[in-house]
Motif scaffolding. Structure first.
Motif: not given
Lengths: 316, 551
Positions: B321-331
């Motif tokens: 869900e939003s805020g779980c860190g998945k986009s940060t992982l991509a970054r």
């Protein structure tokens, strides 16, 4: 006020103090390296080298610049602005009454210009695209573009020379009644209002229009709110930050930037004092005036920053 | 049953940027019976929000009425003055916005905004209004109903704000409530709570409703009737059961088809030729934002000790869900945000943490595609230049060679060659996302990080993009790291799925094992929360067993 806001405010004050230090350094060395020697001006061209050397020693001018800087800054912190080279009077006494005069002019202009500018800006935003809005935009751009000496000169020509309603120059000492005050201050205040309002109007208009396009203002409309309520209750509080900053920037002009207006109306303010001091190489006076302008500017900007921080509920 | 709202022959025009008037609502007839909830469904640009807002006598700037009547309880709202319309808004007809986070004024307390309607229309005393609001907060199962109103909007969660927006609409006992995509911006698990709360209060109040949505499954839970809109015209309307089971219009069928379960990708991958080693190995990555302490740890940890591996030629999905860190992982993997601990092995070699320290060849092989093509594409450059830049940078191509390759790339993503002279603003959302993807392809990568690339697109357009990804994978032997909050999309394209929760990897399994008993309980909660077309799904759903999952 919560911890974050408190630390932000402290940070702003800290930055202001550091800026002040840097500026004092710049002011001192810029004036210290001005061409011309004050002792020669004071003693005349026929002075003997011994007399010049003696005076230089008495005025600490033979000491290294950095030593004189600390001497000067130490005096400033204790409230000692030094002694004028030109007439041997304490700088504080010279500035005192002039500073009060400048503050009076600034206060009168603020009381007059800020409410008018904010109201005009908000109204222009409320009726964006209307005839009124376009007139405000055209007028304010025109006023920004016209140099103030022209506005001032035309005002003198119209109101003093042709209509003879108002005095052409300001003689503060003759003011006794309230009616006199109005007559004497009318022209400089109106000219300064022209100069500083344009920016405030444009910034207020832009900030309010920006917030009027947000979803929460649309939501207010869908709750049946009137236009007035949408602007005053929903848009304005969120546009406060940029507006306060525009006001502070405009007002800071009233402290140091009024030299042209003071000269044209022969108003005995501090800006005129500073220009006279440059002419006589009166460095302590120049430095003190410069520092006063800088302090006033920093005070206004820091105050605006603090108001924007406090107005933000996320930081409250 | 008597109709509360009757719309006849409604037309609405809008002015385009070039000053032309176009029809965005054409000849719409619509009835809303008293006490029923009518859903307006359609893709973005279909005019559903415009139509819903027009019932309040309100058109967004740039729009104007082009004929027809809208009558509410027998009164033609189009014949009223702006002042008379304002007196109906908030009292007779109320509005629940798509994004409550944007619709609440950040500078005012929530309670003041919830009861503002009663102050504007002088309906009751502030004290009375406050008591009423608290009753509503309780009915919407908001936490601490007595005090939640004293907070500012940024101090409550998105799901809570959405329910507070419903309280704001219901405070004046309106006859009609317009819900404008009220759950679209929410996570699936939050959506369930909000939908349940809406359903309960609407049942209690007996008001009619208009529910605007693009999600047929959500609508199936809450609406009595469904109206399908496309290009500003009503395509089909009828009772919910009829639309869901016996849709006649092709567009409705297309929407319904998006819900037929797609086979998991994993099955096909196993049948493929055996693969060589791992293309990407991420070990014990910790990363975050904010000021760093003496150990170099940032104040906010967004990704906490995540380890994952991706086989060459396969796809790994990351859901959460939003805020779980998945986009940060991509970054982190792309080198935009260097982690403070952990290592990244790419193509068999360890690569530097920061993109600036990586070799050009490593950068070329590992590309990232961002969610919003609108912000990822330079609005001032034509498509040809956008695609030409990586060609020159990575392959030193110029002139004819470069032009030919640009044409090839456009062909790969199924766009006409002529599009290369257009600016991004002249393309549709789906076209922009294809260009965004083609730019990554220009580098000839072996691994593409896809960060929510279908999330901002309509169902049908998103499905086409996913098909394109699958096709290109076969042709160019790519691997994808596919990040999304949409379980069914991930399932349809990925071989392996990783589930993240609060920065940690909580589960990992082959795509075809989704929904098995072996899944972590959070995975099962996520899976159970995806709305189904079955109209009784919400009422029968029991997720109390997952309550332990700390929310």
């Amino acid at each position: 006020m919560n911890k974050l806001a408190f630390s932000l405010v402290l940070g702003k004050i800290g930055i202001a103090l550091v800026t002040l230090m840097i500026v004092s350094f710049a002011v001192f060395f810029a004036t210290a390296f001005l061409p011309g020697d004050v002792t020669e001006i004071l003693l005349g061209q026929s002075a003997t080298p011994e007399a010049v050397a003696g005076l230089r020693h008495a005025m600490n001018l033979d000491q290294p610049a950095i030593f004189r800087f600390f001497l000067w800054i130490g005096g400033l912190i204790q409230g000692d602005l030094g002694v004028s080279y030109a007439n041997n009077m304490p700088v504080a006494d010279l500035i005192g009454s002039r500073f009060a005069n400048s503050m009076k002019l600034a206060a009168a202009t603020t009381l007059f210009a800020v409410p008018i500018a904010l109201t005009t800006g908000i109204l222009a935003a409320m009726f964006e695209g209307s005839l009124f809005d376009r007139m405000v935009t055209v007028t304010s751009i025109t006023l920004i573009s016209v140099p103030e000496f022209l506005v001032a000169t035309i005002a003198v020509l119209v109101f003093a020379v042709y209509l003879k309603w108002l005095p052409a120059i300001v003689t503060v000492s003759e003011v006794r009644s309230f009616g006199e005050v109005l007559r004497v201050y009318a022209m400089p205040v109106i000219v300064l209002t022209f100069v500083i309002s344009a920016q405030m109007i444009r910034m207020t208009r832009a900030a309010v229009i920006g917030t009027l396009k947000t979803s929460y203002v649309e939501m207010a409309l869908l709750k049946g709110a009137s236009r007035c309520r949408m602007v005053l209750r929903h848009a304005l509080p969120n546009a406060l930050g940029p507006i306060v900053n525009a006001v502070a920037l405009s007002l800071s002009y009233l402290v140091g930037g009024v030299i042209i207006v003071e000269t044209i109306f022969n108003y005995p303010g501090i800006a005129k004092l500073m220009v006279d001091a440059v002419a006589t190489r009166d460095l302590p006076l120049v430095q003190s005036c410069a520092m006063i302008f800088c302090v006033a500017y920093l005070l206004l900007i820091t105050l605006a920053d603090i108001i924007s921080i406090i107005a933000n509920p996320r930081l409250r | 049953m008597e109709n509360l709202v009757e719309i006849r022959g409604l037309g609405i025009k809008a002015q385009t940027d070039s000053g032309r008037m176009i029809d965005i609502i054409r000849n719409v007839d619509l009835d809303i019976p008293a006490g029923e909830i009518v859903a307006l469904i359609g893709e973005s640009g279909s005019g559903k929000t415009t139509l819903a807002l027009s019932i309040m006598g309100y058109l967004r700037p740039g729009c104007r009425f082009g004929g027809g009547t809208i009558s509410i309880a027998g009164q033609n709202i189009m014949a009223l003055s702006e002042k008379q319309r304002a007196s109906l808004r908030g009292t007779e007809i109320a509005y629940v916005p798509q994004s409550a986070a944007a619709a609440f004024n950040p500078a005012l307390r929530i309670m003041d905004q919830v009861i503002e309607v009663t102050a504007i229309h002088r309906l009751m005393s502030p004290e009375e209004a406050r008591q009423r609001a608290i009753v509503l907060f309780r009915a919407l199962s908001l936490p601490s109903p007595e005090t939640i109103g004293d907070r500012y909007p940024h101090q409550v969660s998105g799901g809570q704000l959405q329910r507070l927006a419903a309280a704001m609409a219901l405070i004046s006992d309106p006859k009609l409530v317009i819900f404008d995509e009220p759950t679209t911006a929410l996570d699936v698990t939050t959506q369930i709570e909000v939908l349940r709360a809406f359903k309960d209060v609407m049942r209690l109040s007996g008001a009619s409703g208009v529910y605007v949505s693009h999600d047929l499954a959500v609508v199936a839970q809450i609406a009595d009737r469904i109206v399908v809109l496309k290009d500003g015209q009503v395509q089909e309307e009828g009772r919910k059961a009829d639309i869901l089971t016996a849709a006649r219009h092709p567009y409705t069928r297309e929407l319904l088809a998006a819900f037929t379960p797609t086979p998991a990708a994993g099955a096909k991958a196993d049948a493929d030729t055996p693969r060589k080693g791992y293309i990407l190995e991420v070990e014990n990555i910790r990363a975050g934002y904010g000021a760093r302490d003496e150990n170099g740890e940032p104040r906010i940890i967004a990704v906490d000790s995540v380890t994952l591996k991706l086989k060459a030629g396969q796809n790994l999905g990351i859901i959460g869900e939003s805020g779980c860190g998945k986009s940060t992982l991509a970054r982190v993997i792309s080198g935009i945000l260097p982690p403070f601990s952990g290592s990244i092995q790419f193509d068999g070699r360890e690569i530097a943490a920061a993109a600036a320290d990586r070799q050009r060849e490593e950068l070329r092989k590992l590309q990232i595609v961002f969610q919003h093509a609108d912000t990822a594409l330079n609005p001032l450059k034509p498509v040809g230049e956008i695609l030409g830049r990586p060609l020159t940078f990575y392959h030193r191509m110029n002139g004819k060679e470069r032009d030919d390759r640009i044409d090839q790339l456009l062909d790969l993503v199924h766009l006409p060659k002529s599009i290369r002279y257009r600016l991004p603003s002249e393309l549709s959302g789906g076209q922009k996302q294809r260009i965004n993807f083609a730019r990554a392809l220009a580098a000839d990568p072996v691994l593409i990080l896809c960060d929510e690339i279908t999330s901002a697109l309509d169902t049908v357009v998103a499905a086409a993009i996913v098909d394109l990804l699958k096709e290109l994978q076969k042709e160019l032997s790519l691997s994808y790291l596919f990040i999304s909050h949409d379980i069914s999309t991930v399932r349809s394209i990925c071989d392996e799925i990783v589930v993240m929760y609060e920065g940690q990897k909580v589960d990992q399994f082959p795509a075809q094992a989704l929904g098995d008993e072996s899944n972590h309980q959070y995975t099962r909660l996520l899976n159970a929360s995806v709305p189904r077309l079955d109209p009784d799904w919400l009422d029968n759903l029991d997720i109390s067993g997952f309550a332990a999952m700390g929310r």
